[in-house]
Design an enzyme around this catalytic site. Structure first.
Site, short mmCIF file in Angstrom:
data_model
loop_
_atom_site.label_atom_id
_atom_site.label_comp_id
_atom_site.label_asym_id
_atom_site.label_seq_id
_atom_site.Cartn_x
_atom_site.Cartn_y
_atom_site.Cartn_z
N TRP A 130 18.23 14.78 10.08
CA TRP A 130 17.06 14.52 9.25
C TRP A 130 16.22 15.76 9.00
O TRP A 130 15.31 15.73 8.18
CB TRP A 130 16.17 13.48 9.97
CG TRP A 130 16.08 13.76 11.44
CD1 TRP A 130 16.84 13.18 12.43
CD2 TRP A 130 15.27 14.74 12.11
NE1 TRP A 130 16.55 13.73 13.65
CE2 TRP A 130 15.58 14.69 13.48
CE3 TRP A 130 14.30 15.65 11.68
CZ2 TRP A 130 14.97 15.51 14.44
CZ3 TRP A 130 13.70 16.47 12.61
CH2 TRP A 130 14.03 16.39 13.98
N ASN A 131 16.45 16.86 9.71
CA ASN A 131 15.45 17.95 9.66
C ASN A 131 15.43 18.72 8.33
O ASN A 131 14.37 19.11 7.87
CB ASN A 131 15.59 18.89 10.87
CG ASN A 131 16.94 19.54 10.99
OD1 ASN A 131 17.92 19.07 10.42
ND2 ASN A 131 17.01 20.62 11.74
N LYS A 154 27.41 10.34 6.34
CA LYS A 154 26.66 9.44 7.21
C LYS A 154 25.40 10.22 7.57
O LYS A 154 25.43 11.15 8.39
CB LYS A 154 27.46 9.09 8.49
CG LYS A 154 26.71 8.17 9.44
CD LYS A 154 25.96 8.99 10.48
CE LYS A 154 25.09 8.17 11.38
NZ LYS A 154 23.77 7.87 10.79
N ALA A 156 21.32 10.77 8.80
CA ALA A 156 20.49 10.27 9.90
C ALA A 156 19.80 8.97 9.46
O ALA A 156 19.40 8.83 8.30
CB ALA A 156 19.45 11.31 10.29
N GLY A 206 23.52 18.51 14.28
CA GLY A 206 22.62 17.68 15.08
C GLY A 206 22.57 18.15 16.52
O GLY A 206 22.84 19.33 16.81
N SER A 207 22.27 17.23 17.41
CA SER A 207 22.14 17.58 18.83
C SER A 207 23.50 17.80 19.47
O SER A 207 24.53 17.33 18.98
CB SER A 207 21.41 16.46 19.57
OG SER A 207 22.20 15.29 19.51
N GLU A 228 27.70 22.07 14.16
CA GLU A 228 26.50 22.91 14.08
C GLU A 228 25.45 22.24 14.93
O GLU A 228 24.82 21.26 14.51
CB GLU A 228 25.99 22.99 12.63
CG GLU A 228 26.96 23.58 11.64
CD GLU A 228 27.14 25.07 11.82
OE1 GLU A 228 26.58 25.67 12.77
OE2 GLU A 228 27.89 25.65 11.02
N LEU A 229 25.23 22.73 16.14
CA LEU A 229 24.37 22.00 17.07
C LEU A 229 23.06 22.74 17.30
O LEU A 229 22.64 23.50 16.47
CB LEU A 229 25.16 21.73 18.35
CG LEU A 229 26.57 21.13 18.07
CD1 LEU A 229 27.37 20.97 19.35
CD2 LEU A 229 26.46 19.81 17.32
N CYS A 262 17.13 24.24 13.88
CA CYS A 262 18.03 24.69 14.95
C CYS A 262 17.93 26.19 15.15
O CYS A 262 18.04 26.68 16.27
CB CYS A 262 19.46 24.27 14.64
SG CYS A 262 19.99 24.65 12.97
N GLU A 357 16.26 22.91 24.65
CA GLU A 357 15.82 23.19 23.28
C GLU A 357 14.50 22.45 23.04
O GLU A 357 14.40 21.26 23.32
CB GLU A 357 16.89 22.70 22.29
CG GLU A 357 16.46 22.89 20.84
CD GLU A 357 17.51 22.44 19.82
OE1 GLU A 357 18.24 21.48 20.10
OE2 GLU A 357 17.56 23.05 18.75
P1 NDP Z 1 21.05 13.42 16.61
O1 NDP Z 1 21.88 14.58 16.96
O2 NDP Z 1 21.16 12.21 17.46
O3 NDP Z 1 21.35 13.00 15.09
C1 NDP Z 1 22.07 13.78 14.17
C2 NDP Z 1 23.08 12.90 13.46
O4 NDP Z 1 24.07 12.47 14.40
C3 NDP Z 1 22.49 11.63 12.87
O5 NDP Z 1 23.16 11.31 11.68
C4 NDP Z 1 22.80 10.61 13.94
O6 NDP Z 1 22.82 9.28 13.47
C5 NDP Z 1 24.16 11.05 14.38
N1 NDP Z 1 24.54 10.60 15.72
C6 NDP Z 1 23.76 10.51 16.82
N2 NDP Z 1 24.46 10.07 17.87
C7 NDP Z 1 25.72 9.85 17.44
C8 NDP Z 1 26.90 9.36 18.04
N3 NDP Z 1 26.94 9.02 19.32
N4 NDP Z 1 28.01 9.25 17.29
C9 NDP Z 1 27.98 9.59 16.00
N5 NDP Z 1 26.90 10.06 15.36
C10 NDP Z 1 25.77 10.20 16.06
O7 NDP Z 1 19.55 13.89 16.53
P2 NDP Z 1 18.22 13.09 16.88
O8 NDP Z 1 17.67 12.57 15.63
O9 NDP Z 1 18.37 12.11 17.97
O10 NDP Z 1 17.36 14.31 17.44
C11 NDP Z 1 17.44 14.63 18.82
C12 NDP Z 1 17.49 16.10 19.03
O11 NDP Z 1 18.64 16.66 18.41
C13 NDP Z 1 16.37 16.92 18.44
O12 NDP Z 1 15.22 16.85 19.19
C14 NDP Z 1 17.00 18.28 18.39
O13 NDP Z 1 16.94 18.88 19.65
C15 NDP Z 1 18.43 17.99 18.04
N6 NDP Z 1 18.68 18.14 16.60
C16 NDP Z 1 19.23 19.30 16.16
C17 NDP Z 1 19.42 19.51 14.81
C18 NDP Z 1 20.02 20.77 14.30
O14 NDP Z 1 19.75 21.15 13.17
N7 NDP Z 1 20.86 21.43 15.07
C19 NDP Z 1 19.03 18.51 13.82
C20 NDP Z 1 18.49 17.30 14.38
C21 NDP Z 1 18.33 17.15 15.71
P3 NDP Z 1 21.57 8.29 13.68
O15 NDP Z 1 20.41 8.92 13.03
O16 NDP Z 1 22.03 7.05 13.03
O17 NDP Z 1 21.41 8.17 15.17
#
Ligand code: NDP
Length: 452
Positions: A130-131, A154, A156, A206-207, A228-229, A262, A357
């Site tokens: 979402w960021n 897919k 967020a 994502g995370s 890309e984490l 990130c 982080e």
């Molecule tokens: P997530 O990593 O959980 O979400 C990113 C994406 O992954 C979303 O589309 C999410 O879907 C999906 N996802 C989450 N869990 C799973 C899973 N088990 N299997 C498949 N897909 C999954 O980020 P959060 O929104 O929970 O944020 C938490 C932390 O992640 C932040 O505080 C930050 O530290 C990190 N983050 C890092 C980013 C980056 O740019 N590197 C971007 C965003 C977050 P859904 O929304 O439906 O859960």
């Protein structure tokens, strides 16, 4: 389960969307696979013209999309417009360069003729955060579509309006039906998408927690993935740095996107000789930031994207304070999902601020005795995404840059992404690269052709 669009500045629910059934997901994947059969045979000229149209539409609808992001995830509108402009730029970049990047490469061998060709492979699944709700998607989609692949997104769960708007950009640009589709699903249905035989690869931003799940599933299915984490990027300020510039850029590097990037600078590693002076300037600049309504043109820091993320950030701050860190600015949650620009000092190993982080506007400042210790602290993390070094001695800066274990290092500049340069991490920041010619080659079949 419903996907919810909720304004993090007010807590107001804007709209809810029903999650798709398994059948809807399967039918859509089949339709995208059907579209691939023709898309893979289209010429670069055809793909280029469509992607250039997508760039035009992005620019035309820039204000609308910036407001959409402001309402759905709290990004200040000024930053939202810049994000959409960057999406248009990445479309232009791959539209202009993909053909040359993927041109067959002749290689001399024992054959009468041999070369490497880059063939499309099919459906790439993008699991996106979402960021930067538009940028992260276009960063993947522009090269994927130019390479002749097709995509399913897919997004967020908290940015469903953005997810649908992105699909619409491709429709409006005139792409054939089903070349790019948004799947309205939560994370619980990602595994079944990866399992689908028509899906050939995955890319996730994502995370590291989500990354591990998606990489594990992709590995089990023997499908390629790019991850890309997160990052905990160091920002090293040495005694001979331009302190006014460093203390000014440091604020942008930390607080861009209200701290939710990130590649934001997260750990400010400052050499002893200029520590107090740098901190004073940095604190004054951080304190001057205007936090408020993301739809206000003058806002520099909006709310965090979700209240639970803001609470988690505060838990990390409190956990660090409990172990001896000092809050010298901010540190208290505001209304709804607001969290103010914050500075933590006296941070040491074992604290959340040292090891984890921090995904929000919280700067972690660490004092070190010299450049050698700065380098040690910079690398004392499992993350390895970006980093920056500030010094007037470019040779020293470059030498230190070479010793930082990360996917990118900047000397006298903040870490940023640029379509022309590869982007990605090492360690738990992920693997694979996006952008540049490296990014477009991640999901193609690098095919050897030998003619005797
Ligand atoms: P997530 O990593 O959980 O979400 C990113 C994406 O992954 C979303 O589309 C999410 O879907 C999906 N996802 C989450 N869990 C799973 C899973 N088990 N299997 C498949 N897909 C999954 O980020 P959060 O929104 O929970 O944020 C938490 C932390 O992640 C932040 O505080 C930050 O530290 C990190 N983050 C890092 C980013 C980056 O740019 N590197 C971007 C965003 C977050 P859904 O929304 O439906 O859960």
């Amino acid at each position: 389960m419903a996907l919810e669009s909720l304004n993090p500045a007010t807590g107001e629910v804007l709209e809810t969307f029903d999650e798709w059934s398994d059948e809807q997901v399967a039918t859509t994947i089949e339709a995208v696979h059907g579209a691939y059969q023709n898309w893979r045979t289209t010429s670069f000229a055809e793909r280029k013209s469509l992607l250039l149209k997508a760039a035009v539409i992005l620019r035309q609808r820039k204000d609308e999309f910036a407001t959409m992001m402001a309402l759905e995830m709290g990004k200040p509108v000024v930053e939202g417009r810049a994000e959409i402009e960057k999406c248009a730029l990445v479309c232009n970049y791959y539209a202009e360069n993909a053909e040359q990047m993927l041109a067959p490469e002749p290689i001399a061998s024992d054959a009468s003729r041999s070369y490497v060709a880059f063939r499309p492979q099919g459906i790439v699944l993008a699991v996106m955060p979402w960021n930067f709700p538009f940028w992260q998607v276009f960063r993947f989609a522009a090269p994927a579509l130019m390479a002749g692949n097709v995509g399913v997104l897919k997004h967020a769960s908290n940015v469903p309006r953005c997810a649908l708007a992105i699909e619409q950009v491709f429709v409006e640009a005139g792409y054939p039906a089903d070349v790019f589709r948004t799947l309205m699903i939560g994370s619980g249905k990602v595994a079944q998408v990866i399992e689908h035989p028509y899906v050939v690869a995955t890319t996730l931003t994502g995370s590291d927690i989500a990354g591990r799940k998606v990489a594990e599933k992709s590995g089990a299915m023997l499908k390629k993935s790019v991850m890309e984490l997160g990052g905990s990027d160091p920002f090293i300020v040495l005694n001979d740095a331009d302190l006014d510039l460093a203390a000014s850029v440091a604020v942008t590097a930390r607080c861009i996107n209200s701290g939710q990037s990130c590649i934001a600078a997260k750990r400010f590693i400052v050499e002893d000789g200029i520590y107090e002076t740098f901190l004073e300037k940095f604190k004054a600049n951080m304190a001057a930031l205007k936090m408020g309504d993301p739809c206000d043109e003058t806002t520099q820091v909006g709310p965090q994207a979700r209240e639970d993320l803001m609470r988690e950030l505060h838990r990390q701050v409190e956990g660090s304070v409990a172990k001896g860190a000092k809050v010298i600015l901010g540190g208290m949650p505001g209304e709804a999902a607001f969290y103010p620009p914050t500075i933590l000092t006296q941070v040491s190993k074992g604290m959340p601020a040292y090891n984890e982080e921090f995904f929000g506007p919280v700067a972690i400042v660490i004092r070190v005795k010299d450049a050698e210790e700065a380098l040690f602290v910079a690398n004392d993390t499992e993350f390895g995404l970006g980093g920056s070094v500030w010094t007037r001695d470019i040779i020293k800066g470059e030498k230190i840059a070479g010793e930082i274990r990360s996917g990118a290092v900047f000397v006298n500049s903040m870490t940023k992404s640029d379509p022309r340069l590869p982007f990605g991490g090492v360690g738990i920041s992920g693997f694979g690269r996006e952008l540049s010619h490296y990014g477009i080659k991640e999901f193609v079949n690098i095919q050897t052709v030998w003619i005797q």
